[in-house]
Design an enzyme around this catalytic site. Structure first.
Site, short mmCIF file in Angstrom:
data_model
loop_
_atom_site.label_atom_id
_atom_site.label_comp_id
_atom_site.label_asym_id
_atom_site.label_seq_id
_atom_site.Cartn_x
_atom_site.Cartn_y
_atom_site.Cartn_z
N ALA A 61 17.48 17.78 15.24
CA ALA A 61 18.81 18.09 15.83
C ALA A 61 18.92 18.59 16.98
CB ALA A 61 19.74 18.80 14.87
N GLY A 102 15.88 17.14 11.69
CA GLY A 102 16.82 15.81 11.56
C GLY A 102 16.36 14.73 11.96
N GLU A 105 14.55 13.74 8.73
CA GLU A 105 16.00 13.44 7.84
C GLU A 105 16.28 11.87 7.94
OE1 GLU A 105 17.63 17.16 8.85
OE2 GLU A 105 17.67 17.51 6.54
N GLU A 125 12.98 23.63 10.14
CA GLU A 125 14.27 24.39 10.10
C GLU A 125 14.22 25.78 9.39
OE1 GLU A 125 13.83 21.37 9.04
OE2 GLU A 125 15.85 19.87 9.59
#
Ligand code: 3H9
Length: 703
Positions: A61, A102, A105, A125
């Site tokens: 992200a 992310g 993910e 994270e």
């Protein structure tokens, strides 16, 4: 590069890229969703390959969007992964290079994954005080099992793709072109599925026996190891949900925890430090294109603890070092200390015998300055005395080749005066290492009035090579770190005068999160260091009020751990600090001399007086342009002085408290009848921020 879709037969290859690390900001997410939608609805497409541009998959992200509306704007990362997972056509992730957060993910949301053997996958994270918030805690355990998933997510460290050989996480690990291999797999899967829906990670069962005991053990270990960090426990809870609830309930729980952590103070502090680290390498008036000097051989003057620690950094990085001392005995001792350090690492299994030998073979020891002639950089680490340092620099000036960099490890002295004895002040720079120099991550790089931009850029780059976090400081007494420390220590001593004990003060600030309180730290470093600085201060700044109690302790020969006693007593061979009756007595009689009746202190007062002493001096340092930005000061305190990372460094902490509240608390301290009101006069920058509601970390970069 934006999102690109090209057709390879019946496979659509969708590549996304946002330099430098393909982070998944709103524009990328929107473009990616549009390209995937187009491929899913295109009758000519039977399967999709999803890969990253720029030689990597994605770093996750876009952290700069966190806490802004962009982060939540549709499609957010969860929406995007849901779109991928709902595709009736198989989607294969082609994973090259970095695949984090992310990004990982997204790959977990794909039906199949092909990775290059050099790829590295991870969910970092936790290092930002978060948990994976786009399904990572739910999908990863379904592929690799609860314990491996928990370990990967808790460590935050990337793992080589090859470590997942044989695991359903990766369908193929390939040596050659990854996208081509992914297209091949996509074609094979189209045949194999022949119209059936592709497999989805969310549908994989996760049944593990004896989970309660394992998770209970994990929770207890985490509570003990990370009492101030909420993310690790949330990670265990999220993985427990994956194992005990249906997929959608697990995702909802993960989302709740993510949002809670994102808006909490710890993640705010850790994200601030993430960007602080990257910002520190940028010097406003030194462009990235500045030509660098080559540093292939380093000289170190002084084979004491500091000099040998500095030497080890370069040997570890494969850079040959010439170590110089004036006397044979001191030189031999230094060389032996380096050998012992490596032997210790071999004994502990941290280094192989061969590697240790290879590193030691890069060391030359000498008693003669002419042996430094071939060095590209020489770092002086001799006694902290201006005359001694100036003599060393005169000799260096005479011995070194043109273009060599002359560095001083001074921790307080005026670099410009040292540079002035040479005919090449533009080649002179400060490299202030922190003890133990081979362990501590901080390097204060001191930029003198005349230091060349190429010299500065070279040393900043070199700092990265030897794995240090470098922060640039201008010239002032003590530079950033020690100048602030002096005010912190003055305040600690004033509190002794007023009634607190060394142990009480240490306990309070260690409770706040500091690695070590001021008195334990002084005992470790040697109380004579501060004594030496104070004597200089009494002569050159007689207006600065100081408690004399620390001098009395030194006068008794209590110089700290090295003499077996200091602020505390130490049993032989034991570094545990024991409260000292002698010191208690000394403090009591000093208080009586001052006519002070001891009073009780709350922990909050101790902490605020110490931390705000740092903040106020930090504000002056920032205003004077000694530090480039507030976040540089935070890094100095994090890596050089044990300030708790989860509080974001002194300036980040002051921002969290608010300048207005800091100034009001300081005004309270100024009213203390036994305090020094001048001490608590807010620095002009702090006063301005208190009045405007501003924050140190938005005061911008000074040039
Ligand atoms: C996440 O994914 C949350 C999800 O689970 C759920 C969401 C709902 N975003 O480090 P470098 C910038 S959380 C924005 O010097 P390297 C960095 O600031 C994310 N920017 O390079 C720098 O900018 P500048 C989980 C990012 O080669 C530039 O890229 N992911 C991001 O030494 C170069 O960085 C992470 O925590 C980002 N995600 O190391 C990964 N990442 O040039 C964090 C980097 O303006 N990143 N930047 O100073 C890293 O660990 C390293 O940057 C990486 C490259 C290993 C990728």
């Amino acid at each position: 590069m934006p999102v690109v879709k090209v057709q390879d037969g019946r496979v659509a290859v969708v590549t996304f890229g946002e330099p430098p690390v393909n982070s998944l900001g709103l524009t990328t997410r929107r473009d990616l969703a549009a390209a995937l939608d187009a491929a899913i609805t295109d009758p000519a497409t039977a399967a999709i390959v999803l890969g990253g541009a720029n030689g990597l998959f994605s770093a996750g992200a876009d952290i700069t969007e966190f806490g802004t509306p962009k982060m939540l704007a549709a499609p957010n990362l969860i929406d995007l992964i849901a779109l991928i997972e709902a595709s009736p056509k198989p989607i294969v992730a082609a994973i090259e290079g970095t695949c984090l957060g992310g990004g990982f993910e997204i790959a977990l949301g794909c039906n199949y994954r092909v990775a290059g053997s050099g790829a590295r996958l991870g969910l970092p994270e936790v290092k930002l005080g978060l948990l994976p918030g786009a399904g990572g805690t739910q999908r990863l355990p379904r592929l690799v099992g609860v314990e491996p998933a928990l370990n990967l997510i808790l460590s935050g460290e990337p793992v080589p793709a090859t470590a997942f050989k044989g695991s359903p996480l990766l369908d193929r690990i390939v040596e050659g072109p990854v996208v081509a291999a992914a297209v091949e797999l996509a074609n094979a899967k189209v045949e194999e599925l022949s119209g059936r829906a592709p497999p989805r990670v969310r549908n994989r069962p996760l049944r593990e026996p004896a989970l309660d005991a394992f998770l209970g053990f994990a929770r207890n270990s985490i509570k003990a190891a990370f009492p101030n960090y909420p993310a690790p426990l949330a990670i265990v809870d999220a993985i427990a949900s994956a194992a005990t609830q249906d997929f959608d309930a697990g995702i909802a729980a993960e989302r709740r925890w993510f949002s809670e952590l994102l808006h909490g103070p710890v993640s705010g502090a850790l994200r601030h430090l993430f960007f602080a680290e990257r910002a520190a390498a940028k010097i406003p008036d030194v462009p990235e294109s500045t030509p660098l000097r080559e540093v292939k051989r380093v000289g170190v003057i002084g084979a004491g603890t500091m000099g040998t620690g500095i030497t080890i950094n370069f040997l570890n990085a494969g850079i040959p070092v010439v170590l110089l001392e004036l006397g044979r005995e001191a030189l031999d001792k230094g060389v032996a200390r380096i050998a012992e350090t490596y032997e210790g690492q071999v004994r502990k299994g941290r280094l192989t015998k061969e590697d240790a030998l290879a590193r030691r073979s890069l060391l030359d020891a000498t008693l003669n300055y002419p042996d430094l002639a071939e060095c590209d950089l020489v770092i002086e680490a001799v006694f902290e005395d201006m005359d001694v340092k100036r003599q060393v620099f005169e000799r260096l000036d005479a011995s070194l080749k043109p273009g060599a960099i002359l560095a001083s490890n001074t921790s307080t002295l005026d670099l410009d005066r040292i540079a002035a004895v040479t005919k090449r002040p533009s080649d002179v720079i400060g490299m202030h290492f922190f003890s133990p120099a081979n362990v501590m991550k901080l390097l204060e790089v001191v930029r003198g009035r005349a230091t060349g931009k190429d010299v500065l850029a070279t040393v900043m780059k070199l700092a990265r090579t030897i794995r240090k976090t470098a922060v640039v400081s201008g010239v002032c007494d003590g530079f950033i770190g020690n100048r602030m420390l002096e005010q912190y220590l003055r305040q600690a001593l004033f509190m002794l005068d007023e009634g607190a004990s060394p142990a009480e003060i240490d306990r309070a600030i260690e409770g706040f999160g500091f690695a070590m309180g001021p008195f334990r730290m002084s005992d470790l470093a040697g109380n004579d260091i501060g004594w030496h600085i104070r004597k200089r201060r009494y002569a050159d700044t007689p207006t600065m009020v100081y408690s004399r109690i620390a001098d009395r302790v030194c006068e008794l020969g209590r110089l700290g751990q090295k003499t077996g006693s200091g602020w505390y007593d130490y049993r032989p061979g034991d570094r545990n600090a024991q409260p000292s009756a002698v010191v208690d007595e000394l403090i009591s009689s000093y208080r009586a001399e001052l006519g002070l009746v001891p009073r009780k202190f709350t922990k909050a007062e101790i902490v605020d007086r110490l931390v705000y002493a740092l903040v106020n001096e930090g504000a002056k340092i920032l205003d004077e342009g000694i530090a480039t930005r507030a976040s540089d000061i935070d890094l100095v305190y994090l890596y050089g002085y044990g300030f708790p990372a989860w509080r974001g460094g002194p300036m980040g902490y002051a921002d969290a408290v608010g300048a207005f509240s800091v100034v009001h608390r300081m005004a309270e301290f100024a009213r203390n009848p036994h305090g020094d009101p001048a001490f608590w006069t807010p620095a002009p920058l702090l006063a301005r921020l208190a009045a405007s509601g501003g924050a140190f970390n938005s005061t911008g970069v000074r040039s």
